[in-house]
Scaffold this active site. Sequence first.
Site, PDB file in Angstrom:
ATOM      1  N   ASP A  24      20.845  46.401  48.556  1.00 19.16           N
ATOM      2  CA  ASP A  24      20.102  45.311  47.893  1.00 19.16           C
ATOM      3  C   ASP A  24      18.749  45.702  47.285  1.00 19.16           C
ATOM      4  O   ASP A  24      17.767  44.939  47.401  1.00 19.16           O
ATOM      5  CB  ASP A  24      19.896  44.142  48.878  1.00 19.16           C
ATOM      6  CG  ASP A  24      21.210  43.561  49.396  1.00 19.16           C
ATOM      7  OD1 ASP A  24      22.269  44.002  48.947  1.00 19.16           O
ATOM      8  OD2 ASP A  24      21.158  42.662  50.259  1.00 19.16           O
ATOM      9  N   LYS A 129      27.789  41.168  47.350  1.00 18.03           N
ATOM     10  CA  LYS A 129      28.117  40.578  48.654  1.00 18.03           C
ATOM     11  C   LYS A 129      27.441  39.217  48.777  1.00 18.03           C
ATOM     12  O   LYS A 129      26.250  39.082  48.477  1.00 18.03           O
ATOM     13  CB  LYS A 129      27.700  41.514  49.790  1.00 18.03           C
ATOM     14  CG  LYS A 129      26.204  41.846  49.834  1.00 18.03           C
ATOM     15  CD  LYS A 129      25.910  42.755  51.024  1.00 18.03           C
ATOM     16  CE  LYS A 129      24.450  43.083  51.160  1.00 18.03           C
ATOM     17  NZ  LYS A 129      23.551  41.937  51.383  1.00 18.03           N
ATOM     18  N   CYS A 162      19.463  42.458  55.833  1.00 19.49           N
ATOM     19  CA  CYS A 162      20.737  42.963  55.296  1.00 19.49           C
ATOM     20  C   CYS A 162      21.053  44.383  55.737  1.00 19.49           C
ATOM     21  O   CYS A 162      22.224  44.742  55.869  1.00 19.49           O
ATOM     22  CB  CYS A 162      20.742  42.829  53.782  1.00 19.49           C
ATOM     23  SG  CYS A 162      20.788  41.089  53.275  1.00 19.49           S
TER      24      CYS A 162
HETATM   25  N1  TIU Z   1      18.888  41.820  51.428  1.00 18.65           N
HETATM   26  C1  TIU Z   1      18.297  41.057  52.348  1.00 18.65           C
HETATM   27  O1  TIU Z   1      17.751  41.542  53.318  1.00 18.65           O
HETATM   28  N2  TIU Z   1      18.284  39.674  52.142  1.00 18.65           N
HETATM   29  C2  TIU Z   1      17.321  38.837  52.621  1.00 18.65           C
HETATM   30  O2  TIU Z   1      17.365  37.632  52.433  1.00 18.65           O
HETATM   31  N3  TIU Z   1      16.287  39.418  53.287  1.00 18.65           N
HETATM   32  C3  TIU Z   1      15.145  38.852  53.744  1.00 18.65           C
HETATM   33  O3  TIU Z   1      14.404  39.532  54.426  1.00 18.65           O
HETATM   34  N4  TIU Z   1      14.865  37.615  53.417  1.00 18.65           N
END
Ligand code: TIU
Length: 220
Positions: A24, A129, A162
């Site tokens: 991400d 995802k 994530c």
């Molecule tokens: N990619 C991921 O970690 N999504 C989140 O929403 N992370 C947060 O820390 N909010």
Amino acid sequence: MVDVPAAPFPFRLDPARVALVVIDMQRDFIESGGFGESLGNDVTRLQAIVPTVAALIALFRDKGWPILHTRESHLPDLSDCPPAKRLRGPEGKRIGDAGAMGRLLVRGEPGNAILDACAPRAGEMVIDKPGKGMFHATACDGLLRGRGISQLVFAGVTTEVCVQTSMREANDRGYECLLVTDATESYFPEFKAATISMIVAQGAIVGRATAFADLRESVR
Ligand code: TIU
């Protein structure tokens, strides 16, 4: 085989079975005006790891080892975003709402793009995802197993959300997991530190952890 120094014990990396997973590294979490900021976070913290993540990607490319990039994203009609996920945070700043980089966390919007510095190249795996974990409602497992991959090196954001969720899912599926500690970051430094501690605790209950320089030196 290459022994990489790691906590709590070395990681025996098999070049024929390893892949890098970059979680991400998208504008939504790292740039101003995206989903991360809409949740009230200071996104500038995450920008510091971009050069290290880019160098880690370059190392795997140099070696010819596979790379899988993920994006957290939802379909434009939000049919893959349950109310438990969507109906949080201030109204007008929720998943699917309009933001400075397009609709927040929606597939194909400008904010959903991976940063240029970490952008996938042709031939690399890219997985959209809808959840926090990379295996939930995705084709990841078949894609990796089909290539004979059983070791995953993890980088990306955020460490305790994530990245950790994906590592735990991978561990349950039998993958050996290695987290590169300076190629991951959290909006909360104390959560990053606690996540690394809990991953390697109890004899690597989720996986092992190393620094990028240690990985680079051991595979050179
Ligand atoms: N990619 C991921 O970690 N999504 C989140 O929403 N992370 C947060 O820390 N909010």
